[in-house]
Design an enzyme around this catalytic site. Structure first.
Site, PDB file in Angstrom:
ATOM      1  CG  HIS A 462      41.245  95.458   2.067  1.00 17.21           C
ATOM      2  ND1 HIS A 462      42.132  95.863   1.112  1.00 17.21           N
ATOM      3  CD2 HIS A 462      41.666  94.247   2.480  1.00 17.21           C
ATOM      4  CE1 HIS A 462      43.070  94.930   0.969  1.00 17.21           C
ATOM      5  NE2 HIS A 462      42.792  93.951   1.782  1.00 17.21           N
ATOM      6  NE  ARG A 569      45.478  78.665  11.186  1.00 13.79           N
ATOM      7  CZ  ARG A 569      44.332  78.874  11.856  1.00 13.79           C
ATOM      8  NH1 ARG A 569      44.280  79.806  12.788  1.00 13.79           N
ATOM      9  NH2 ARG A 569      43.252  78.179  11.575  1.00 13.79           N
ATOM     10  NE  ARG A 605      49.165  74.510  11.076  1.00 15.24           N
ATOM     11  CZ  ARG A 605      48.068  75.050  10.529  1.00 15.24           C
ATOM     12  NH1 ARG A 605      46.917  74.387  10.570  1.00 15.24           N
ATOM     13  NH2 ARG A 605      48.117  76.223   9.966  1.00 15.24           N
ATOM     14  CD  GLU A 699      44.445  70.167   8.975  1.00 20.02           C
ATOM     15  OE1 GLU A 699      44.125  71.333   8.839  1.00 20.02           O
ATOM     16  OE2 GLU A 699      45.608  69.743   8.783  1.00 20.02           O
ATOM     17  CG  ASN A 722      39.003  76.025   9.680  1.00 16.56           C
ATOM     18  OD1 ASN A 722      37.945  76.056  10.274  1.00 16.56           O
ATOM     19  ND2 ASN A 722      40.074  76.668  10.092  1.00 16.56           N
ATOM     20  CG  ASP A 723      42.305  72.263   5.592  1.00 17.07           C
ATOM     21  OD1 ASP A 723      41.936  72.680   4.477  1.00 17.07           O
ATOM     22  OD2 ASP A 723      43.296  72.717   6.187  1.00 17.07           O
ATOM     23  NE  ARG A 733      40.368  76.726   4.828  1.00 12.19           N
ATOM     24  CZ  ARG A 733      41.266  76.485   5.777  1.00 12.19           C
ATOM     25  NH1 ARG A 733      41.844  75.292   5.868  1.00 12.19           N
ATOM     26  NH2 ARG A 733      41.613  77.412   6.635  1.00 12.19           N
ATOM     27  CB  CYS A 770      42.990  73.646  16.661  1.00 10.30           C
ATOM     28  SG  CYS A 770      43.568  72.643  15.295  1.00 10.30           S
TER      29      CYS A 770
HETATM   30  C1  PEP Z   1      41.828  73.689  10.024  1.00  5.24           C
HETATM   31  O1  PEP Z   1      41.966  73.265   8.881  1.00  5.24           O
HETATM   32  O2  PEP Z   1      40.762  73.602  10.672  1.00  5.24           O
HETATM   33  C2  PEP Z   1      42.963  74.349  10.701  1.00  5.24           C
HETATM   34  C3  PEP Z   1      42.899  74.659  11.980  1.00  5.24           C
HETATM   35  O3  PEP Z   1      44.032  74.665   9.930  1.00  5.24           O
HETATM   36  P1  PEP Z   1      44.074  75.925   8.918  1.00  5.24           P
HETATM   37  O4  PEP Z   1      42.799  76.668   9.098  1.00  5.24           O
HETATM   38  O5  PEP Z   1      45.291  76.684   9.315  1.00  5.24           O
HETATM   39  O6  PEP Z   1      44.200  75.236   7.607  1.00  5.24           O
HETATM   40 MG    MG Z   2      43.987  73.161   8.043  1.00  4.80          MG
END
Ligand code: PEP
Ligand code: MG
Length: 842
Positions: A462, A569, A605, A699, A722-723, A733, A770
Site C-alpha cells: 500500500h 471499464r 466496454r 486480447e 495487458n491481456d 499478468r 487501450c
Molecule cells: C487489456 O487487457 O489490455 C485491457 C485494456 O483490459 P483490462 O486491463 O481491463 O483487462
Molecule cells: Mg483485458
C-alpha cells in the site's frame, strides 16, 4: 498427545531468546523458543515433520511436526536483505522430513560480514497449543543434541475440538492458492449473515469464520482437511452455507498436490546484481528521479508494559483507543473520497476492515482477561496475525503486513496519548527507512519529500501505491545497506532503474539535474499544449484518448486534453456489491461520464468480470484456470439478461452516438454476432433506428490472427495489450515473479498487433490500443508505425503522449516497426525503441 522432543538443528551455543537483538523475537511476539549462535553452517530438521514454508529468500523455514507444533527457524537476523545470497535450501514446501535431515546450508563467513547478527531463533509459532516444558540453555550443542521438549497445552485441544452441541462438517479445501485474503473475506461475509457462532478448525487451530484476518491466520492451504463448526439457532444453515462456499472453490479452482506448490514468497525477492560502491539497488515502487539529502526515518519504539492495571481499566482503554483510531481513519477516508483520491480511500478502507475484525479485538480481550495491559494485548494480537500472514507464502498477503503493523502503531499511540512526532523535514528530503508505513507517508505533505527508499517492503504494498498516487519516486527492498547511509548524505534516487546513489560526484549530479530539468520542462510544455488536436509532424491524425474507470477519471482525462475515452471499464459499477446495478443506475452513471467528456467519443466496454474479478451475484463455478475460464464476453453470453440491461443503459445516454460499445475477450466472430443480436433487440425495444458502433477488443491470440474476419463485422478494433501479452506469452499478468519478463514489447505481441492492423485495413476499420502499452512513451512510435491510429492512455500520461505524437513522422515510425518485428527479444525491441524515443526528443 505425547510430548515432543526437539533436537538442536545447528551446532552452536544455545541462548535464551531474550538475548536476540530483535524485539520481534526477544519479546516473543512470534512465540516462545530458543536462540542458537551458530558454529556450524547447516540447519537440520529438529524433529520429523512436514515443511510448511520456505522463505523465497532462503533464510528461514517452518516445519509442522506430527502433533501439530509449528517450528520456525530463522537463520541470522535481517538476512532477508541478502536476497538469498549465501543460502542454499535442500527442501521445498510440502516435503516430509526426518529429524536430522538437511534443511538449509549457509555461508557463515558471508553472513558474519553482511547480516545484522548470526543468531538463529528457533520458535514455536503456535504457543496457544504448546508450551516448552524443558529446555537447554547457555550450553554448547552439536546437531542432534537435546534442545527442548514441548507439551500440548491442557485444554487447548478442548477449545480446538468440536464441542458438544456444535454442528460440524469437514471439507477438503479445493482453492488453488489456499484461503488467502479474498476467499477469507467472502467466508467472513457469509458467516456474518448468521446469528450462530461459526468457526473454522484447521489442524489444531481454530478461528472465528466471521473474522477475515482470523481465517487468513489459519494458513489454510490447498488440499487441507478442515472443519466448519457452528453453534446457535441457525447453526445448520451457517455450516451448510460456508461449506458450500468453500467446496464451490470461489472461482479459484483446483491445483496440483501441495508438494508441487511453489516455494513460499514472503518478501520482495532481490537477486543482488554485482555491487558497485555507493550504489544501492532495489525495486521500483513509484517512478521518478530525485536529487536530495538522506533523512533517516526511524520509527521510535513504543514501549508497552506487560502487566495490566485490571481487566476493566485495560478493556476500556483499548476500546477508547480503537474508537479514536477508527474515527480518525473514517474522517481521512471521507476527505479522500471528497477529493477524489481513490488510492488513499481504498487503503484507509482496508485499514478499517482490519480494525473492525472481531477476532483481532477478541484475541486482545482474551489477553487482557489474563491480566495483560491493553498495549501488550493489542501488540500480541496483531503480532499473531502478522506472522500468520507472512507464513502464508503469498506475497500479496505478506504485503498487507505493513497495514497491520501500521494499525498496531496507531492504536498503541492512541493508548499512550502521544502522537507520532511530526518532523520538520529539510528541503529535498529523501527518506531512508527499514520500512515505511502507509499512515507515515500519508502524514507528509506531497511537496515535502523528494523520494524514499526502504530496506524492506514490496512493490505492490500500500505504501508503494500511495507513493505513486502522490507522485513521490520510491524504491523498496534495497536491503539493510539503506540504514547505513549517513544522515544528510547527498543522494540520487532513480526509481525506474531501482538505484540509490550515495555521495554522487559532481558529474553524476549534473547529469541527474539535467535529466530532471528536462523532464519538468517536457511535462510542462506537454501540459500547456494538451488541448491541441493530436497529429503527427507529417499530418496523420492519431487520436489520443484517456482510459476511464469512474467519473473522476473522466474529469481528469478531459482536463488533461484527452480527445475522448477509448475505454470505460464498467466493472467499477458491478464489483463489491451484492446485486448488479439496474438499468437506471447504469444509465445515470454512463450519462454522467459522457457529460463530463462534453461530447467527446466515449467507448464503453461491456462488463469484463470473471478471472480474478469476482462478483458475488455471479456464481461462476470453480475453474482450474480462471484466466482461461468464464470471463469477459463469455460471462455476458452466459448471463445475457445482464448484457441486455447494460446495452439498454448505454443506448439511453444522450446524445445518441457519443457512446460506442466495445466487447472484451473476444475469441471468435460468433461471440460478436451474439452480442450484436442482443444489441439489435435492445435497440428495437427502445425504438432506436440509428447506427450504434460496436467494436471488439483484441486480447486473445485468436482474435489477433482472425482480425480480418472480425473486422468484416466489427466497427473498430482496440488492442488490450495487458491481456494480449499474458495470453501470447502464457505469463500470468498478476504473477509478481514474472513481472519483469511480461513485456508487451515482445516481438510476438508486436506481430499480433501488426496482424490486427493488416486484418482491419482490409475492411477499412481503425485499430486502437487501450492496454498499458498506449501509456508507455517508449512504445508509442512503434504502435504508430504498426498502423494504430487511436491511443487510449491513462489520464495522467495523455499530455505527454500527445506531445510525442506531434514529434513523430509516420514513415520513420514504420521503419522502426519493421525493425522491431525482426528482433528476437523484448529487451532488444525496448533498446531500439528507447534509442528512437531519445532521438525524437519529445
Ligand atoms: C487489456 O487487457 O489490455 C485491457 C485494456 O483490459 P483490462 O486491463 O481491463 O483487462
Ligand atoms: Mg483485458
Amino acid at each position: 498427545m505425547p510430548n515432543l522432543v526437539l533436537s538442536s538443528p545447528l551446532k552452536g551455543w544455545i541462548a535464551p531468546l531474550d538475548e536476540t537483538p530483535d524485539a520481534v523475537f526477544a519479546e516473543r511476539m512470534l512465540g516462545d523458543g530458543l536462540a542458537i549462535d551458530p558454529l556450524g553452517s547447516t540447519l537440520h530438521a529438529p524433529c520429523d515433520g512436514r515443511v510448511i514454508s520456505v522463505h523465497a529468500t532462503r533464510h528461514a523455514v517452518t516445519l509442522r511436526a506430527g502433533n501439530g507444533a509449528e517450528i520456525l527457524m530463522h537463520v541470522g537476523l535481517e538476512t532477508v536483505g541478502l536476497g538469498g545470497e549465501g543460502f542454499e535450501v535442500h527442501v521445498k514446501d510440502g516435503d516430509a522430513v526426518k529429524a536430522g535431515d538437511k534443511l538449509i546450508s549457509f555461508d557463515l563467513d558471508l553472513l558474519s560480514q553482511r547480516a545484522k547478527s548470526l543468531i538463529t531463533p528457533v520458535v514455536i509459532t503456535n504457543p496457544d497449543a504448546f508450551q516448552i516444558v524443558r529446555r537447554e540453555q547457555d550450553h554448547a550443542a552439536a546437531v542432534g543434541d537435546f534442545l527442548m521438549e514441548l507439551a500440548p497445552i491442557a485444554g487447548a485441544g478442548a477449545t480446538l475440538a468440536v464441542a458438544e452441541g456444535e454442528v460440524s462438517r469437514e471439507v477438503i479445501v479445493p482453492l488453488q492458492h489456499g484461503v488467502h485474503a479474498r476467499p477469507a473475506a467472502r467466508i467472513a461475509e457469509t458467516a456474518r449473515k448468521f446469528a450462530s457462532e461459526v468457526a473454522l478448525v484447521a489442524v489444531n487451530r481454530r478461528a472465528s469464520a466471521k473474522s477475515p484476518v482470523g481465517v487468513m491466520s489459519l494458513a489454510i492451504r490447498h488440499g487441507d482437511r478442515i472443519s466448519v463448526v457452528a453453534s446457535g439457532p441457525d447453526a445448520d444453515f451457517a455450516v451448510a452455507a460456508v461449506v458450500e462456499l468453500i467446496e464451490g472453490g470461489m472461482g479459484e479452482g483446483a491445483a496440483p498436490p501441495p508438494a508441487a506448490a511453489p516455494a513460499a514468497v514472503v518478501e520482495a525477492v532481490r537477486v543482488a546484481p554485482p555491487s558497485e560502491p555507493g550504489l544501492l539497488r532495489g525495486v521500483m515502487a513509484a517512478p521518478g528521479l530525485a536529487i536530495g539529502q538522506a533523512v533517516r526515518f526511524v520509527s521510535s519504539d513504543i514501549a508497552v508494559v506487560e502487566a495490566g492495571a485490571g481487566a476493566g481499566v485495560e478493556r476500556a482503554a483499548l476500546e477508547s483507543a480503537l474508537a479514536q483510531v477508527r474515527a480518525r481513519i473514517e474522517q481521512a477516508a471521507a476527505q479522500s473520497a471528497l477529493g477524489g483520491d481513490t488510492a488513499r480511500k481504498a487503503i484507509l478502507g482496508a485499514h478499517l476492515a482490519f480494525l473492525e475484525d472481531p477476532e483481532l479485538t477478541a484475541s486482545a480481550h482474551r489477553l487482557i482477561a489474563e491480566g495483560k495491559s491493553a498495549g501488550f494485548a493489542w501488540r500480541r494480537a496483531v503480532g499473531g496475525y502478522v506472522e500468520a500472514l507472512r507464513g502464508l507464502g503469498d506475497r500479496r498477503l505478506a504485503e498487507r503486513v505493513d497495514d497491520l503493523i501500521d494499525l498496531e502503531r496507531q492504536v498503541l499511540r492512541a493508548l499512550s496519548g502521544e502522537e507520532d512526532e511530526a518532523r520538520a523535514l529539510p528541503p529535498g528530503a529523501i527518506l531512508l527507512a527499514d520500512e515505511l508505513l502507509p499512515s507515515q507517508l500519508m502524514g507528509v505533505e506531497a511537496g515535502q519529500v523528494a523520494g524514499f527508499c526502504t530496506a524492506k517492503g514490496g512493490p505492490t504494498s500500500h505504501v508503494a501505491i500511495l507513493a505513486a498516487a502522490m507522485g513521490i519516486p520510491a524504491i523498496v527492498a534495497a536491503g539493510p545497506g539503506v540504514l547505513d547511509v549517513t544522515e544528510g548524505a547527498s543522494l540520487i534516487l532513480d526509481a525506474e532503474n531501482g538505484t540509490l546513489r550515495v555521495g554522487p560526484d559532481a558529474g553524476q549530479l549534473a547529469d541527474a539535474q539535467t535529466a530532471i530539468a528536462a523532464r519538468h520542462e517536457r511535462k510542462a510544455a506537454a501540459k500547456a499544449a494538451a488541448h491541441q488536436e493530436s497529429r503527427t509532424a507529417d499530418g496523420t491524425r492519431i487520436e489520443v484518448f484517456g482510459n476511464v474507470g469512474s467519473l473522476n477519471d473522466a474529469l481528469a482525462a478531459a482536463a488533461n486534453g484527452a480527445e475522448g475515452s477509448g475505454l470505460l471499464r464498467t466493472e467499477f459499477l458491478f464489483l463489491e456489491r451484492e446485486t448488479p446495478p439496474d438499468e437506471d443506475e447504469q444509465a445515470r452513471q454512463y450519462q454522467a461520464i459522457a457529460s463530463a467528456l462534453d461530447g467527446r467519443p466515449l467507448i464503453i466496454r461491456t462488463l469484463d468480470v470473471g478471472g480474478d474479478k469476482a462478483a458475488p451475484y455471479l456464481p461462476i463455478p470453480a475453474e482450474e484456470n480462471p484466466a482461461l475460464g468464464l470471463r469477459g464476453v463469455r460471462v455476458s453470453l452466459w448471463r445475457p439478461h445482464l448484457l441486455k440491461t447494460q446495452l439498454r443503459a448505454i443506448l439511453r445516454v444522450k446524445p445518441l452516438g457519443q457512446c460506442r460499445i466495445m466487447v472484451p475477450m473476444i475469441a471468435s466472430l460468433d461471440e460478436l454476432r451474439a452480442v450484436r443480436a442482443v444489441l439489435e433487440e435492445a435497440k428495437r425495444e427502445l425504438e432506436i433506428t440509428e447506427r450504434v458502433e460496436l467494436g471488439v477488443m483484441i486480447e486473445t491470440p485468436a482474435a489477433a490472427v482472425t482480425a480480418d474476419l472480425l473486422a468484416a463485422e466489427a466497427d473498430f478494433l482496440s488492442v488490450g495489450t495487458n491481456d494480449l501479452t499474458q495470453y501470447v506469452l502464457a505469463m500470468d499478468r498478476g504473477n509478481p515473479e514474472l513481472a519483469a519478463r511480461i513485456d508487451a514489447l515482445h516481438p510476438a505481441v508486436l506481430r499480433m498487433i501488426a496482424q490486427t492492423c493488416a486484418g482491419a485495413a482490409k475492411h477499412h476499420r481503425w485499430v486502437g490500443v487501450c492496454g498499458g502499452l498506449a501509456s508507455d512513451l517508449v512504445a508509442v512510435p512503434v504502435l504508430v508505425g504498426l498502423g494504430v491510429t487511436e491511443l487510449s492512455a491513462t489520464a495522467a500520461t495523455v499530455p505527454e503522449v500527445k506531445a510525442l505524437v506531434r514529434a513523430l513522422n509516420v514513415e520513420a515510425c514504420q521503419a522502426l516497426a519493421r525493425q522491431a518485428l525482426d528482433q528476437t527479444s523484448p529487451e532488444a525491441v525496448r533498446d531500439l525503441c528507447k534509442a528512437f524515443h531519445s532521438k525524437v526528443g519529445a
